[in-house]
Design an enzyme around this catalytic site. Structure first.
Site, PDB file in Angstrom:
ATOM      1  N   HIS A  17       0.851  -1.187   0.000  1.00 14.25           N
ATOM      2  CA  HIS A  17       0.000   0.000   0.000  1.00 14.25           C
ATOM      3  C   HIS A  17       0.892   1.244   0.000  1.00 14.25           C
ATOM      4  O   HIS A  17       2.081   1.173   0.347  1.00 14.25           O
ATOM      5  CB  HIS A  17      -0.914  -0.014   1.225  1.00 14.25           C
ATOM      6  CG  HIS A  17      -2.044  -0.974   1.098  1.00 14.25           C
ATOM      7  ND1 HIS A  17      -2.635  -1.574   2.178  1.00 14.25           N
ATOM      8  CD2 HIS A  17      -2.692  -1.447   0.011  1.00 14.25           C
ATOM      9  CE1 HIS A  17      -3.610  -2.362   1.760  1.00 14.25           C
ATOM     10  NE2 HIS A  17      -3.650  -2.311   0.452  1.00 14.25           N
ATOM     11  N   LYS A  21       5.175   1.526   0.804  1.00 13.87           N
ATOM     12  CA  LYS A  21       6.085   1.351  -0.336  1.00 13.87           C
ATOM     13  C   LYS A  21       7.543   1.583   0.056  1.00 13.87           C
ATOM     14  O   LYS A  21       8.427   0.858  -0.406  1.00 13.87           O
ATOM     15  CB  LYS A  21       5.666   2.239  -1.504  1.00 13.87           C
ATOM     16  CG  LYS A  21       4.365   1.745  -2.140  1.00 13.87           C
ATOM     17  CD  LYS A  21       4.070   2.420  -3.425  1.00 13.87           C
ATOM     18  CE  LYS A  21       2.676   2.146  -3.961  1.00 13.87           C
ATOM     19  NZ  LYS A  21       2.175   0.801  -3.884  1.00 13.87           N
ATOM     20  N   THR A  43       2.445  -5.377  -8.126  1.00 16.51           N
ATOM     21  CA  THR A  43       1.482  -4.400  -8.614  1.00 16.51           C
ATOM     22  C   THR A  43       2.257  -3.206  -9.176  1.00 16.51           C
ATOM     23  O   THR A  43       3.439  -3.020  -8.880  1.00 16.51           O
ATOM     24  CB  THR A  43       0.516  -3.987  -7.488  1.00 16.51           C
ATOM     25  OG1 THR A  43       1.268  -3.656  -6.318  1.00 16.51           O
ATOM     26  CG2 THR A  43      -0.467  -5.102  -7.171  1.00 16.51           C
ATOM     27  N   GLY A  44       1.587  -2.400  -9.988  1.00 16.85           N
ATOM     28  CA  GLY A  44       2.211  -1.376 -10.813  1.00 16.85           C
ATOM     29  C   GLY A  44       3.235  -0.459 -10.183  1.00 16.85           C
ATOM     30  O   GLY A  44       4.410  -0.495 -10.540  1.00 16.85           O
ATOM     31  N   THR A  45       2.814   0.369  -9.248  1.00 11.80           N
ATOM     32  CA  THR A  45       3.726   1.352  -8.666  1.00 11.80           C
ATOM     33  C   THR A  45       4.806   0.680  -7.836  1.00 11.80           C
ATOM     34  O   THR A  45       5.982   1.055  -7.906  1.00 11.80           O
ATOM     35  CB  THR A  45       2.951   2.367  -7.803  1.00 11.80           C
ATOM     36  OG1 THR A  45       1.899   2.920  -8.590  1.00 11.80           O
ATOM     37  CG2 THR A  45       3.849   3.484  -7.313  1.00 11.80           C
ATOM     38  N   THR A  46       4.420  -0.335  -7.074  1.00 17.79           N
ATOM     39  CA  THR A  46       5.408  -1.063  -6.263  1.00 17.79           C
ATOM     40  C   THR A  46       6.476  -1.667  -7.163  1.00 17.79           C
ATOM     41  O   THR A  46       7.675  -1.534  -6.907  1.00 17.79           O
ATOM     42  CB  THR A  46       4.713  -2.150  -5.426  1.00 17.79           C
ATOM     43  OG1 THR A  46       3.752  -1.534  -4.559  1.00 17.79           O
ATOM     44  CG2 THR A  46       5.714  -2.935  -4.596  1.00 17.79           C
ATOM     45  N   SER A  63      -1.958  -1.470 -11.310  1.00 16.11           N
ATOM     46  CA  SER A  63      -2.015  -0.937  -9.960  1.00 16.11           C
ATOM     47  C   SER A  63      -3.069  -1.726  -9.176  1.00 16.11           C
ATOM     48  O   SER A  63      -4.053  -2.199  -9.761  1.00 16.11           O
ATOM     49  CB  SER A  63      -2.396   0.540 -10.031  1.00 16.11           C
ATOM     50  OG  SER A  63      -2.713   1.038  -8.757  1.00 16.11           O
ATOM     51  N   GLY A  64      -2.883  -1.866  -7.876  1.00 16.71           N
ATOM     52  CA  GLY A  64      -3.844  -2.597  -7.050  1.00 16.71           C
ATOM     53  C   GLY A  64      -5.285  -2.153  -7.235  1.00 16.71           C
ATOM     54  O   GLY A  64      -6.159  -2.977  -7.522  1.00 16.71           O
ATOM     55  N   ASP A  69      -4.157  -6.570  -7.789  1.00 14.51           N
ATOM     56  CA  ASP A  69      -4.299  -7.593  -6.746  1.00 14.51           C
ATOM     57  C   ASP A  69      -5.009  -8.818  -7.311  1.00 14.51           C
ATOM     58  O   ASP A  69      -4.643  -9.961  -7.026  1.00 14.51           O
ATOM     59  CB  ASP A  69      -5.112  -7.056  -5.558  1.00 14.51           C
ATOM     60  CG  ASP A  69      -4.481  -5.842  -4.893  1.00 14.51           C
ATOM     61  OD1 ASP A  69      -3.258  -5.681  -4.988  1.00 14.51           O
ATOM     62  OD2 ASP A  69      -5.229  -5.058  -4.285  1.00 14.51           O
ATOM     63  N   ASP A  89      -1.397  -1.521   4.789  1.00 17.30           N
ATOM     64  CA  ASP A  89      -1.516  -0.389   5.706  1.00 17.30           C
ATOM     65  C   ASP A  89      -2.822  -0.564   6.470  1.00 17.30           C
ATOM     66  O   ASP A  89      -3.888  -0.257   5.944  1.00 17.30           O
ATOM     67  CB  ASP A  89      -1.516   0.918   4.922  1.00 17.30           C
ATOM     68  CG  ASP A  89      -1.677   2.146   5.813  1.00 17.30           C
ATOM     69  OD1 ASP A  89      -1.767   1.983   7.056  1.00 17.30           O
ATOM     70  OD2 ASP A  89      -1.735   3.251   5.275  1.00 17.30           O
ATOM     71  N   ASP A  99     -10.949  -6.568  -3.174  1.00 19.00           N
ATOM     72  CA  ASP A  99      -9.892  -7.222  -3.942  1.00 19.00           C
ATOM     73  C   ASP A  99      -8.769  -7.696  -3.028  1.00 19.00           C
ATOM     74  O   ASP A  99      -8.205  -8.779  -3.213  1.00 19.00           O
ATOM     75  CB  ASP A  99      -9.308  -6.273  -4.990  1.00 19.00           C
ATOM     76  CG  ASP A  99     -10.305  -5.844  -6.033  1.00 19.00           C
ATOM     77  OD1 ASP A  99     -11.394  -6.450  -6.109  1.00 19.00           O
ATOM     78  OD2 ASP A  99     -10.011  -4.882  -6.771  1.00 19.00           O
ATOM     79  N   ARG A 105      -7.529 -14.231   0.905  1.00 18.65           N
ATOM     80  CA  ARG A 105      -8.325 -15.461   0.970  1.00 18.65           C
ATOM     81  C   ARG A 105      -7.768 -16.510   0.008  1.00 18.65           C
ATOM     82  O   ARG A 105      -7.660 -17.686   0.354  1.00 18.65           O
ATOM     83  CB  ARG A 105      -9.792 -15.177   0.643  1.00 18.65           C
ATOM     84  CG  ARG A 105     -10.662 -16.412   0.735  1.00 18.65           C
ATOM     85  CD  ARG A 105     -12.140 -16.090   0.426  1.00 18.65           C
ATOM     86  NE  ARG A 105     -12.947 -17.276   0.507  1.00 18.65           N
ATOM     87  CZ  ARG A 105     -13.070 -18.189  -0.457  1.00 18.65           C
ATOM     88  NH1 ARG A 105     -12.432 -18.033  -1.600  1.00 18.65           N
ATOM     89  NH2 ARG A 105     -13.833 -19.252  -0.296  1.00 18.65           N
TER      90      ARG A 105
END
Length: 134
Positions: A17, A21, A43-46, A63-64, A69, A89, A99, A105
């Site tokens: 989150h 990051k 995910t995108g930014t990470t 991106s999430g 996700d 977070d 998501d 899960r």
């Protein structure tokens, strides 16, 4: 991981989150030599930050909030992810909480390790590093 004569690459998904990051980048720097030998998706930014700031090769998903996700969850469900590090977070509401819950899960359903904080991520990475040296 299988017991073939050659060691397969550890397939790791990385998600963080926004407020986590920086912690993900620090964790990746700490374990960079090991992570360079892994098949990484994020995910995108990470993923972008890990590639730019740590120099890792990372397959970037969306991106999430835009479905990243879920993309990782789909790979996990068909056996293409060995573990997930998802630095969540817990203090900030997330608009894509359904998501996030679906991904966690899916980890539970498919018995895939999922570290949701830095301490558990370190344990997971240390365990996989130790397994590589045996």
């Amino acid at each position: 991981m299988t017991s073939d004569s050659c060691t397969p690459r550890f397939r790791l998904a990385l998600i963080a989150h926004d407020n986590k990051k920086d912690a993900m980048v620090a964790l990746a720097r700490e374990f960079a030599p090991f992570l360079q030998g892994c098949a990484l998706c994020a995910t995108g930014t990470t993923g972008g930050r890990l590639a730019q700031e740590v120099g890792l090769q990372v397959e970037r998903m969306l991106s999430g909030p835009l479905g990243g996700d879920l993309q990782i969850g789909a790979r996990l469900a068909v056996g293409e992810v060995d573990a997930v590090i998802f630095l969540r977070d817990p203090m900030t509401p997330q608009p894509h909480e359904p998501d996030i819950n679906a991904l966690v899960r899916a980890c539970d359903v498919h018995d895939v390790p999922c570290a949701t904080n830095v301490a558990s991520a370190r344990l997971l990475l240390q365990r996989w590093m130790a397994a590589q040296t045996v």
